[in-house]
Design an enzyme around this catalytic site. Structure first.
Site, short mmCIF file in Angstrom:
data_model
loop_
_atom_site.label_atom_id
_atom_site.label_comp_id
_atom_site.label_asym_id
_atom_site.label_seq_id
_atom_site.Cartn_x
_atom_site.Cartn_y
_atom_site.Cartn_z
N LYS A 117 1.06 -1.52 0.01
CA LYS A 117 -0.02 0.07 -0.01
C LYS A 117 0.74 1.44 0.08
O LYS A 117 0.50 2.31 -0.34
CB LYS A 117 -0.94 0.14 1.00
CG LYS A 117 -1.90 -1.07 0.72
CD LYS A 117 -3.17 -1.02 1.89
CE LYS A 117 -4.67 -1.25 1.27
NZ LYS A 117 -4.13 -2.87 1.77
N GLU A 154 -9.63 7.09 3.29
CA GLU A 154 -10.09 6.24 3.75
C GLU A 154 -9.56 5.11 4.37
O GLU A 154 -8.89 5.09 3.87
CB GLU A 154 -11.37 5.91 3.04
CG GLU A 154 -11.50 4.58 1.74
CD GLU A 154 -9.54 5.13 1.03
OE1 GLU A 154 -9.39 6.54 0.68
OE2 GLU A 154 -8.96 3.85 1.08
N SER A 157 1.68 -9.92 -1.07
CA SER A 157 1.36 -8.70 -1.05
C SER A 157 1.09 -8.42 0.42
O SER A 157 1.69 -6.55 0.33
CB SER A 157 -0.49 -7.72 -0.91
OG SER A 157 -0.84 -9.52 -0.19
C1 LIG Z 1 -4.69 -4.05 1.86
C2 LIG Z 1 -4.73 -5.25 1.29
C3 LIG Z 1 -4.25 -6.09 0.11
C4 LIG Z 1 -5.81 -5.99 -0.85
O1 LIG Z 1 -6.14 -4.76 -1.41
P1 LIG Z 1 -5.80 -4.60 -2.70
O2 LIG Z 1 -6.13 -3.54 -3.26
O3 LIG Z 1 -6.50 -5.54 -3.44
O4 LIG Z 1 -4.40 -5.49 -3.20
C5 LIG Z 1 -4.26 -7.43 -0.31
N1 LIG Z 1 -2.92 -7.99 0.84
C6 LIG Z 1 -2.26 -6.83 1.78
C7 LIG Z 1 -1.46 -7.37 2.12
C8 LIG Z 1 -3.18 -6.32 2.62
O5 LIG Z 1 -2.47 -4.83 3.06
#
Ligand SMILES: *Cc1c(COP(=O)(O)O)cnc(C)c1O
Length: 414
Positions: free
Chosen positions: A107, A129, A395
């Site tokens: 993010k 948000e 992610s």
């Molecule tokens: C917020 C988040 C997501 C989901 O958001 P996307 O916009 O689909 O990437 C996925 N993995 C993690 C670790 C997150 O914090």
């Protein structure tokens, strides 16, 4: 894999996507995207779209973003071979380590990029948000770094569920406003942030957290997150001796996945697979599998796939991972689904938790529950494709998920 490269309407959409024709002049990705907003928002969105056009590819701006990514975010993030998962699954598994980016997830790539843009556009304060709090924390950190005041809207229910992230945002200097209207979660928080922005569209910048919302947000967020796929592609060639056979990413709003997939769209032989939150199962209200189980519709300024009932009412969603718990999705994913270029499936809560445990045990990495969904998809695919090269977008890290893990995987074990 669908044959969209070869024939028909799907292939026309894909050709246009590959030619960079989307979003078009109306902010659309084929039939999806656009701007479904009240008149009062249009001038602010027009100004933002002009700013995006002027700055996003400007060499000085790109250099500024790159410097923050290198010196503060910690990019490039590593590509880690996963030897133990490779042995278990009978495949060559590689992990793109967004969990090692500053604040613990992808993010931050988007937050720092948009905050820098906000400065260029002359904004004096930022609003954002947040659902689970991850985007709020990334935004609060980026604003502290750049000296911008920051207000984060967060559903009252989420504030309670995610108290540690409220504390982190406050330490980082943000004002956190609990939203008591609507569903008191992410959807209500987005509405409130938009309202704040419209009341002062020149001095305030709305920093959205995923590739959703009205044009130009889905495009801008994809551009800022594509650093994930660009780095991964180069790292696979250098470290793994070539491109992967398949790439996996979890899909909530769709930002880490579109960022990972976008630079691979033109690589015909690379399968792209998005994994959504299957929750408790396929019944309406039990999951957040928007692309797999939803239908087209309008949500928060954007025409995309949606979870809705037969009357078009937006459905409550469920996922064990708060970050995937949203009834909409990036319009570009809806396009890639229509074009047959990316396939989408879901992993259930239980499957994701199992994958999280497996990655901990095998690789010594505590992944976010969101990311664990991508591991489930990869494990299943590997079973039918022995010896293949797999790339998984890790992610984020799972430290934030300890309260959930104590109630689930660790239940009765502490
Ligand atoms: C917020 C988040 C997501 C989901 O958001 P996307 O916009 O689909 O990437 C996925 N993995 C993690 C670790 C997150 O914090």
């Amino acid at each position: 894999m669908a044959t969209a490269f070869e024939t028909g309407e799907a292939s026309a959409l894909l050709r246009r996507e590959l030619a960079g024709e989307f979003p078009d002049a109306r902010g659309r990705f084929g039939p999806y995207g656009g701007r479904y907003v009240p008149e009062t928002l249009v001038p602010a969105l027009d100004r933002l779209a002009d700013g995006v056009k002027r700055w996003l590819r400007d060499p000085a701006f790109v250099a500024e973003v790159d410097a923050q990514l290198a010196n503060w975010v910690g990019r490039p993030t590593p590509l880690s071979p996963a030897p133990a998962l490779s042995a278990r699954w009978g495949a060559e598994v590689f992990l793109k380590r967004e969990d090692l980016a500053h604040t613990g997830a992808h993010k931050i790539n988007n937050a720092i990029g948009q905050a820098l843009l906000a400065k260029r556009l002359g904004a004096r304060r930022i609003v954002a948000e947040t659902g689970a709090g991850q985007h709020g924390v990334a935004t609060a950190a980026a604003c502290a770094r750049l000296g911008l005041p920051c207000t984060v809207y967060m559903g009252a229910v989420d504030c309670e569920r995610q108290a540690p992230n409220v504390g982190r945002m406050k330490l980082l200097g943000a004002t956190v406003v609990p939203v008591t209207g609507g569903d008191q979660t992410l959807r209500a928080a987005i509405d409130e942030a938009l309202r704040d922005w419209v009341s002062d569209p020149n001095g305030t910048y709305y920093l959205i957290g995923s590739a959703i919302g009205p044009h130009p947000y889905p495009y801008m967020v994809r551009e800022l997150q594509s650093v994930i796929g660009r780095e991964s592609r180069a790292q696979m060639i250098r470290q793994a001796g070539g491109l992967p056979n398949a790439v996996f990413a979890c899909v909530g709003g769709g930002s880490n996945s579109i960022g990972m997939f976008h630079p691979f769209i033109g690589d015909r032989d690379v399968q792209l697979i998005g994994v959504e939150a299957g929750g408790r199962g396929p019944a309406l209200g039990d999951n957040s599998a928007t692309l797999t189980l939803g239908r087209p519709g309008v949500l928060q300024g954007c025409y995309s796939m949606l979870l809705q009932d037969e009357n078009g009412q937006i459905q409550e969603t469920h996922s064990v991972s708060a970050g995937l718990d949203y009834p909409g999705v990036a319009p570009e994913h809806a396009l890639l689904l229509s074009a047959g270029r990316v396939s989408y499936e879901y992993a259930t809560d239980d499957e994701a938790l199992e994958s999280l445990a497996e990655c901990c045990e095998a690789e010594g990495i505590l992944a976010a529950i969101e990311s664990a969904h991508a591991f489930t998809g990869a494990r299943k695919w590997a079973a039918g494709n022995k010896g293949a090269k797999l790339l998984i977008c890790l992610s984020g890290r799972g430290d934030k998920d300890m309260p959930t893990l104590q109630r689930t995987l660790l239940k009765g074990k502490l």
